[in-house]
Design a protein around this motif. Structure first.
Motif, short mmCIF file in Angstrom:
data_model
loop_
_atom_site.label_atom_id
_atom_site.label_comp_id
_atom_site.label_asym_id
_atom_site.label_seq_id
_atom_site.Cartn_x
_atom_site.Cartn_y
_atom_site.Cartn_z
N ASN A 128 -7.81 -7.42 -7.97
CA ASN A 128 -6.60 -7.23 -7.25
C ASN A 128 -5.13 -7.56 -7.30
O ASN A 128 -5.30 -8.89 -7.49
CB ASN A 128 -6.75 -7.15 -5.80
CG ASN A 128 -8.13 -8.37 -5.57
OD1 ASN A 128 -8.18 -8.83 -6.13
ND2 ASN A 128 -6.97 -8.62 -4.54
N GLU B 234 -2.63 -8.54 -2.17
CA GLU B 234 -4.16 -9.08 -0.73
C GLU B 234 -4.36 -7.46 -0.51
O GLU B 234 -3.67 -6.38 -0.19
CB GLU B 234 -3.76 -10.06 0.42
CG GLU B 234 -2.73 -9.07 1.26
CD GLU B 234 -1.53 -10.39 2.11
OE1 GLU B 234 -1.38 -9.65 3.26
OE2 GLU B 234 -2.60 -11.39 2.01
N CYS B 235 -5.73 -7.38 0.21
CA CYS B 235 -5.97 -6.30 0.56
C CYS B 235 -7.29 -6.15 1.11
O CYS B 235 -8.22 -7.01 1.18
CB CYS B 235 -6.48 -4.86 -0.85
SG CYS B 235 -7.73 -5.63 -2.05
N HIS B 236 -8.20 -4.98 1.34
CA HIS B 236 -9.51 -5.29 2.49
C HIS B 236 -10.24 -4.53 1.28
O HIS B 236 -9.96 -3.06 1.35
CB HIS B 236 -9.49 -4.90 3.64
CG HIS B 236 -8.32 -5.67 4.64
ND1 HIS B 236 -6.98 -5.80 4.77
CD2 HIS B 236 -9.68 -7.15 5.06
CE1 HIS B 236 -7.18 -6.85 5.38
NE2 HIS B 236 -7.99 -7.49 6.10
N SER C 250 -14.69 -2.55 1.24
CA SER C 250 -15.69 -2.29 1.52
C SER C 250 -16.45 -2.23 0.34
O SER C 250 -16.42 -1.56 -0.46
CB SER C 250 -15.88 -0.88 2.55
OG SER C 250 -16.90 -0.71 3.01
N PRO D 296 -15.56 -4.93 6.36
CA PRO D 296 -14.17 -4.94 5.68
C PRO D 296 -14.46 -6.26 4.88
O PRO D 296 -14.61 -7.16 5.69
CB PRO D 296 -13.08 -4.63 6.54
CG PRO D 296 -13.61 -3.94 7.40
CD PRO D 296 -15.55 -4.13 7.96
N ILE D 297 -13.91 -6.44 3.87
CA ILE D 297 -13.49 -7.69 3.52
C ILE D 297 -12.22 -8.09 3.13
O ILE D 297 -11.59 -7.35 2.42
CB ILE D 297 -15.27 -7.49 2.36
CG1 ILE D 297 -16.31 -8.10 2.03
CG2 ILE D 297 -14.60 -9.30 1.34
CD1 ILE D 297 -17.18 -7.54 1.30
N TYR D 298 -11.59 -9.22 3.32
CA TYR D 298 -10.54 -9.91 2.77
C TYR D 298 -10.38 -10.33 1.14
O TYR D 298 -11.31 -11.00 0.60
CB TYR D 298 -10.01 -10.44 3.78
CG TYR D 298 -8.49 -11.20 3.06
CD1 TYR D 298 -7.94 -10.08 3.32
CD2 TYR D 298 -8.43 -12.46 3.24
CE1 TYR D 298 -6.39 -10.70 3.38
CE2 TYR D 298 -6.64 -13.27 2.45
CZ TYR D 298 -6.34 -11.54 2.71
OH TYR D 298 -4.64 -12.83 1.99
N LEU D 299 -10.18 -10.07 0.48
CA LEU D 299 -9.70 -10.22 -1.10
C LEU D 299 -7.80 -10.70 -0.98
O LEU D 299 -7.32 -9.95 -0.65
CB LEU D 299 -9.70 -9.19 -2.16
CG LEU D 299 -10.62 -8.53 -1.90
CD1 LEU D 299 -11.11 -7.28 -3.15
CD2 LEU D 299 -12.40 -10.08 -2.53
N ARG D 300 -7.53 -11.90 -1.09
CA ARG D 300 -6.73 -12.68 -1.48
C ARG D 300 -5.78 -11.99 -3.21
O ARG D 300 -6.50 -10.97 -3.79
CB ARG D 300 -6.17 -14.30 -1.38
CG ARG D 300 -6.64 -14.87 -0.64
CD ARG D 300 -6.14 -16.58 -1.11
NE ARG D 300 -6.73 -16.67 -1.90
CZ ARG D 300 -7.90 -16.94 -2.81
NH1 ARG D 300 -9.10 -17.51 -1.49
NH2 ARG D 300 -8.52 -17.76 -3.76
N GLN E 194 -8.06 -12.48 -6.37
CA GLN E 194 -8.10 -13.09 -5.50
C GLN E 194 -9.88 -12.47 -6.89
O GLN E 194 -11.09 -12.88 -7.20
CB GLN E 194 -8.75 -13.20 -4.63
CG GLN E 194 -10.19 -13.93 -4.51
CD GLN E 194 -10.78 -14.11 -2.62
OE1 GLN E 194 -10.03 -13.38 -2.18
NE2 GLN E 194 -12.03 -14.30 -2.74
N GLU F 282 -6.36 -0.36 2.23
CA GLU F 282 -4.97 -0.12 2.23
C GLU F 282 -4.72 0.64 0.61
O GLU F 282 -4.86 0.29 -0.03
CB GLU F 282 -4.44 -1.46 1.61
CG GLU F 282 -4.89 -2.52 2.86
CD GLU F 282 -6.13 -3.45 3.20
OE1 GLU F 282 -6.39 -4.02 3.81
OE2 GLU F 282 -6.66 -3.35 2.00
#
Length: 94
Positions: free
Chosen positions: A45, A48-50, A52, A58-62, A65, A83
């Motif tokens: 990515n 930044e996004c979330h 599943s 939801p899991i956050y990714l910088r 990342q 998003e």
């Protein structure tokens, strides 16, 4: 642990852009009776996004990342980006 032999690969033909609640893993060919079950998967990515995984929380990714898994992890059948306008690419083995 059993030995797995793959059938093929799927992935982004170029950089892709998400819509809201976007499913990354495409539908399989129309003559298939089941969804893709990926035993290897990598996702990259640019923002930044979330996400599943398989309908989970939801899991956050910088930004930058990414995410990857292999045969030791649970197979992936769904990978959603919450998003819109997230640029990404992915590769998977089934």
């Amino acid at each position: 642990m059993s030995l797995r032999f793959g059938s093929g690969y799927i992935g982004s033909p170029s950089i892709e852009t998400s819509t809201s609640n976007h499913e990354v893993i495409p539908s399989p060919p129309s003559n298939w009776t089941m969804k893709y079950s990926l035993y290897k998967f990598s996702f990259s990515n640019e923002q930044e996004c979330h996400v599943s995984i398989n309908g989970g929380s939801p899991i956050y990714l910088r930004a930058g990342q990414g995410f990857q898994m292999d045969i030791k992890d649970q197979p992936i059948m769904s990978f959603k980006i919450f998003e819109p306008n997230i640029t990404y690419n992915y590769m998977g083995a089934y």
